[in-house]
Motif scaffolding. Structure first.
Motif, PDB file in Angstrom:
ATOM      1  N   LEU A 102      -2.357   7.047   9.901  1.00  0.00           N
ATOM      2  CA  LEU A 102      -1.636   6.742   8.680  1.00  0.00           C
ATOM      3  C   LEU A 102      -0.890   8.005   8.289  1.00  0.00           C
ATOM      4  CD1 LEU A 102      -4.267   4.748   6.586  1.00  0.00           C
ATOM      5  CD2 LEU A 102      -2.352   3.848   7.918  1.00  0.00           C
ATOM      6  N   VAL A 103       0.368   7.850   7.934  1.00  0.00           N
ATOM      7  CA  VAL A 103       1.143   8.951   7.371  1.00  0.00           C
ATOM      8  C   VAL A 103       1.172   8.714   5.869  1.00  0.00           C
ATOM      9  CG1 VAL A 103       3.350  10.144   7.324  1.00  0.00           C
ATOM     10  CG2 VAL A 103       2.519   9.141   9.464  1.00  0.00           C
ATOM     11  N   ALA A 104       0.564   9.619   5.109  1.00  0.00           N
ATOM     12  CA  ALA A 104       0.358   9.406   3.684  1.00  0.00           C
ATOM     13  C   ALA A 104       0.841  10.612   2.896  1.00  0.00           C
ATOM     14  CB  ALA A 104      -1.126   9.161   3.398  1.00  0.00           C
ATOM     15  N   GLY A 105       1.430  10.361   1.746  1.00  0.00           N
ATOM     16  CA  GLY A 105       1.862  11.481   0.943  1.00  0.00           C
ATOM     17  C   GLY A 105       2.720  11.077  -0.234  1.00  0.00           C
ATOM     18  N   THR A 106       3.498  12.035  -0.708  1.00  0.00           N
ATOM     19  CA  THR A 106       4.414  11.879  -1.842  1.00  0.00           C
ATOM     20  C   THR A 106       5.738  12.532  -1.438  1.00  0.00           C
ATOM     21  OG1 THR A 106       3.883  14.009  -2.874  1.00  0.00           O
ATOM     22  CG2 THR A 106       2.428  12.130  -3.398  1.00  0.00           C
ATOM     23  N   PRO A 107       6.740  12.496  -2.306  1.00  0.00           N
ATOM     24  CA  PRO A 107       7.989  13.201  -1.967  1.00  0.00           C
ATOM     25  C   PRO A 107       7.806  14.699  -1.735  1.00  0.00           C
ATOM     26  CG  PRO A 107       8.395  11.628  -3.725  1.00  0.00           C
ATOM     27  CD  PRO A 107       6.907  11.655  -3.510  1.00  0.00           C
ATOM     28  N   GLY A 163       0.014  -5.190   6.118  1.00  0.00           N
ATOM     29  CA  GLY A 163       0.798  -5.024   4.901  1.00  0.00           C
ATOM     30  C   GLY A 163       1.537  -3.712   4.820  1.00  0.00           C
ATOM     31  N   MET A 164       1.313  -2.824   5.786  1.00  0.00           N
ATOM     32  CA  MET A 164       1.993  -1.533   5.780  1.00  0.00           C
ATOM     33  C   MET A 164       3.197  -1.555   6.716  1.00  0.00           C
ATOM     34  SD  MET A 164      -0.979   1.369   5.845  1.00  0.00           S
ATOM     35  CE  MET A 164      -2.103   1.609   4.466  1.00  0.00           C
ATOM     36  N   GLU A 165       4.149  -0.706   6.415  1.00  0.00           N
ATOM     37  CA  GLU A 165       5.259  -0.484   7.340  1.00  0.00           C
ATOM     38  C   GLU A 165       4.701   0.093   8.637  1.00  0.00           C
ATOM     39  OE1 GLU A 165       8.991   2.656   7.709  1.00  0.00           O
ATOM     40  OE2 GLU A 165       8.317   2.011   5.715  1.00  0.00           O
ATOM     41  N   HIS A 225       2.710   7.068  -1.084  1.00  0.00           N
ATOM     42  CA  HIS A 225       3.272   6.126  -0.110  1.00  0.00           C
ATOM     43  C   HIS A 225       2.567   6.339   1.221  1.00  0.00           C
ATOM     44  CE1 HIS A 225       6.074   3.258   1.465  1.00  0.00           C
ATOM     45  NE2 HIS A 225       6.520   4.103   2.384  1.00  0.00           N
ATOM     46  N   VAL A 226       2.359   5.252   1.955  1.00  0.00           N
ATOM     47  CA  VAL A 226       1.637   5.305   3.233  1.00  0.00           C
ATOM     48  C   VAL A 226       2.318   4.373   4.228  1.00  0.00           C
ATOM     49  CG1 VAL A 226      -0.590   4.978   4.388  1.00  0.00           C
ATOM     50  CG2 VAL A 226      -0.539   5.721   1.996  1.00  0.00           C
ATOM     51  N   PHE A 227       2.464   4.834   5.464  1.00  0.00           N
ATOM     52  CA  PHE A 227       2.847   3.910   6.534  1.00  0.00           C
ATOM     53  C   PHE A 227       2.009   4.173   7.770  1.00  0.00           C
ATOM     54  CE2 PHE A 227       6.336   7.154   7.327  1.00  0.00           C
ATOM     55  CZ  PHE A 227       5.987   7.515   8.613  1.00  0.00           C
ATOM     56  N   SER A 228       2.008   3.193   8.654  1.00  0.00           N
ATOM     57  CA  SER A 228       1.234   3.271   9.890  1.00  0.00           C
ATOM     58  C   SER A 228       2.108   3.826  11.008  1.00  0.00           C
ATOM     59  CB  SER A 228       0.722   1.869  10.257  1.00  0.00           C
ATOM     60  OG  SER A 228       0.043   1.899  11.503  1.00  0.00           O
ATOM     61  N   LEU A 229       1.527   4.707  11.817  1.00  0.00           N
ATOM     62  CA  LEU A 229       2.250   5.314  12.934  1.00  0.00           C
ATOM     63  C   LEU A 229       1.426   5.205  14.210  1.00  0.00           C
ATOM     64  CD1 LEU A 229       4.594   7.013  14.112  1.00  0.00           C
ATOM     65  CD2 LEU A 229       3.322   9.062  13.407  1.00  0.00           C
ATOM     66  N   THR A 230       2.025   4.656  15.248  1.00  0.00           N
ATOM     67  CA  THR A 230       1.391   4.580  16.566  1.00  0.00           C
ATOM     68  C   THR A 230       2.179   5.436  17.543  1.00  0.00           C
ATOM     69  OG1 THR A 230       0.646   2.313  16.137  1.00  0.00           O
ATOM     70  CG2 THR A 230       0.647   3.058  18.435  1.00  0.00           C
ATOM     71  N   ILE A 231       1.471   6.334  18.226  1.00  0.00           N
ATOM     72  CA  ILE A 231       2.098   7.197  19.225  1.00  0.00           C
ATOM     73  C   ILE A 231       1.782   6.652  20.612  1.00  0.00           C
ATOM     74  CG2 ILE A 231       2.266   9.544  20.130  1.00  0.00           C
ATOM     75  CD1 ILE A 231       1.264  10.565  17.435  1.00  0.00           C
ATOM     76  N   LYS A 273      12.557   5.925   0.142  1.00  0.00           N
ATOM     77  CA  LYS A 273      13.748   5.332  -0.471  1.00  0.00           C
ATOM     78  C   LYS A 273      13.655   3.813  -0.485  1.00  0.00           C
ATOM     79  CE  LYS A 273      16.679   9.189   1.026  1.00  0.00           C
ATOM     80  NZ  LYS A 273      17.782   9.623   1.927  1.00  0.00           N
ATOM     81  N   LYS A 274      13.189   3.238   0.622  1.00  0.00           N
ATOM     82  CA  LYS A 274      13.043   1.779   0.678  1.00  0.00           C
ATOM     83  C   LYS A 274      12.037   1.285  -0.350  1.00  0.00           C
ATOM     84  CE  LYS A 274      14.003   1.461   5.653  1.00  0.00           C
ATOM     85  NZ  LYS A 274      13.407   1.137   6.986  1.00  0.00           N
ATOM     86  N   ALA A 275      10.987   2.067  -0.570  1.00  0.00           N
ATOM     87  CA  ALA A 275       9.950   1.689  -1.532  1.00  0.00           C
ATOM     88  C   ALA A 275      10.343   2.005  -2.967  1.00  0.00           C
ATOM     89  CB  ALA A 275       8.640   2.402  -1.191  1.00  0.00           C
TER      90      ALA A 275
END
Length: 321
Positions: free
Chosen positions: A222-227, A246-248, A194-200, A276-278
């Motif tokens: 990008l914050v990327a990983g698994t559980p 297309g990313m959160e 799972h991957v989402f975009s993060l802006t600081i 969880k949402k995914a």
């Protein structure tokens, strides 16, 4: 370009010339980049480049801003910063090539050929899952490499597509060969990626900054990983915006007075909720996720040290779609 400004809650009229409600801002221009009192850049009659440590540092920052495929822009920005003595009698494109060659030979971090680590293999798989259905060919590998520190697109492609005899290697071939084995590393990391975009956003960003300058003070990942684990994968270039379409999209405001634990908790909690949402993991607590990334204070210090703010007009042109 409009989508970047909208995502940052910016009114496009505020950076449009002659707008009635345009505020008075400090705008970075080519002229304002000039550093007086520094040694000039020199390219002798044979085309040999002579840079000192200050030139090298600035060149690295410019490339980090605009990328490694825009040598005309890079050279023009570099020559805007420093005085220069160019005795090389050639077309401009030859001068651009000399600067590019100097960078690749002496400064390019992506020229290192160190062995890939397993964490890198995992991250390639995460990003492959995110983009392979919407991107094809070189575009896919270029996008992945833009978030892999010290790696080029050909390196990433060759690593991921290699054929090995070890079923535990995280490769596309093993993912296809063991699709029904959830314990296979390649299959697990693909299915659970799972991957989402993060802006600081720095809290200290001044309201007198021009909007394009403020955008370049953001730090994007990008914050990327698994559980099991998450990785922070920074966007390599600060002035050429990654869209992450297309990313959160998530945002974090950086306050240097707060502890680093606040950021780590935010990232892990946000990632757990996103899983969880995914529908990748239903029963997961953020504290169960391992975090592999720098502390927030280190991240922001490095970003500040390496930043080169591209002038407004150049920024708009680089990001024009």
């Amino acid at each position: 370009m409009e989508e970047f400004l909208e995502a940052a809650n910016i009114d496009f009229r505020n950076i449009t010339p002659n707008s009635d409600n345009q505020p008075s801002k400090m705008v970075v221009t080519l002229a304002s980049l000039k550093q007086s009192g520094e040694d000039p850049i020199k390219i002798d009659i044979s085309g040999k480049v002579f840079f000192n440590s200050e030139h090298d540092s600035t060149l690295k920052k410019i490339v980090k801003a605009v990328g490694k495929n825009r040598w005309e822009d890079t050279t023009q920005l570099l020559l805007a910063v420093f005085d220069h003595e160019i005795d090389f009698d050639a077309e401009d494109v030859e001068i651009f090539k000399r600067v590019a060659g100097y960078y690749r030979q002496n400064l390019d971090p992506d020229q290192s050929v160190g062995n890939f680590e397993e964490d890198e293999d995992r991250c390639i798989m995460f990003l492959y899952k995110s983009w392979h259905k919407t991107m094809q060919g070189d575009n896919l590998w270029n996008h992945i490499a833009r978030h892999m520190k010290g790696r080029t697109a050909p390196q990433v492609k060759n690593r991921f597509l290699r054929i090995t005899q070890n079923p535990n290697d995280i490769t596309l071939d093993n993912m296809k060969n063991y699709p029904d084995d959830p314990t296979n590393p390649a299959t697990y990391n693909y299915n659970n990626a799972h991957v989402f975009s993060l802006t600081i956003f720095p809290k200290s960003s001044t309201t007198t900054m021009d909007i394009t300058t403020k955008l370049q003070h953001e730090v994007r990942f990008l914050v990327a990983g698994t559980p099991r684990e998450i990785f922070l994968l920074p966007c390599k270039y600060t002035a050429v915006r990654c869209t992450h379409m297309g990313m959160e999209q998530n945002k974090f405001t950086y306050d240097p007075e707060r502890t680093a634990d606040q950021f780590m908790t935010y990232v892990k909690l946000t990632f757990a909720n996103s899983l969880k949402k995914a529908k990748i993991a239903d029963d997961i607590h953020y504290s169960d996720i391992s975090y592999y990334g720098e502390g927030i204070h280190t991240i922001m210090t490095i970003a500040e040290d390496e930043r080169f703010v591209v002038p407004k007009e150049e920024f708009m042109r680089l990001n024009r779609r």
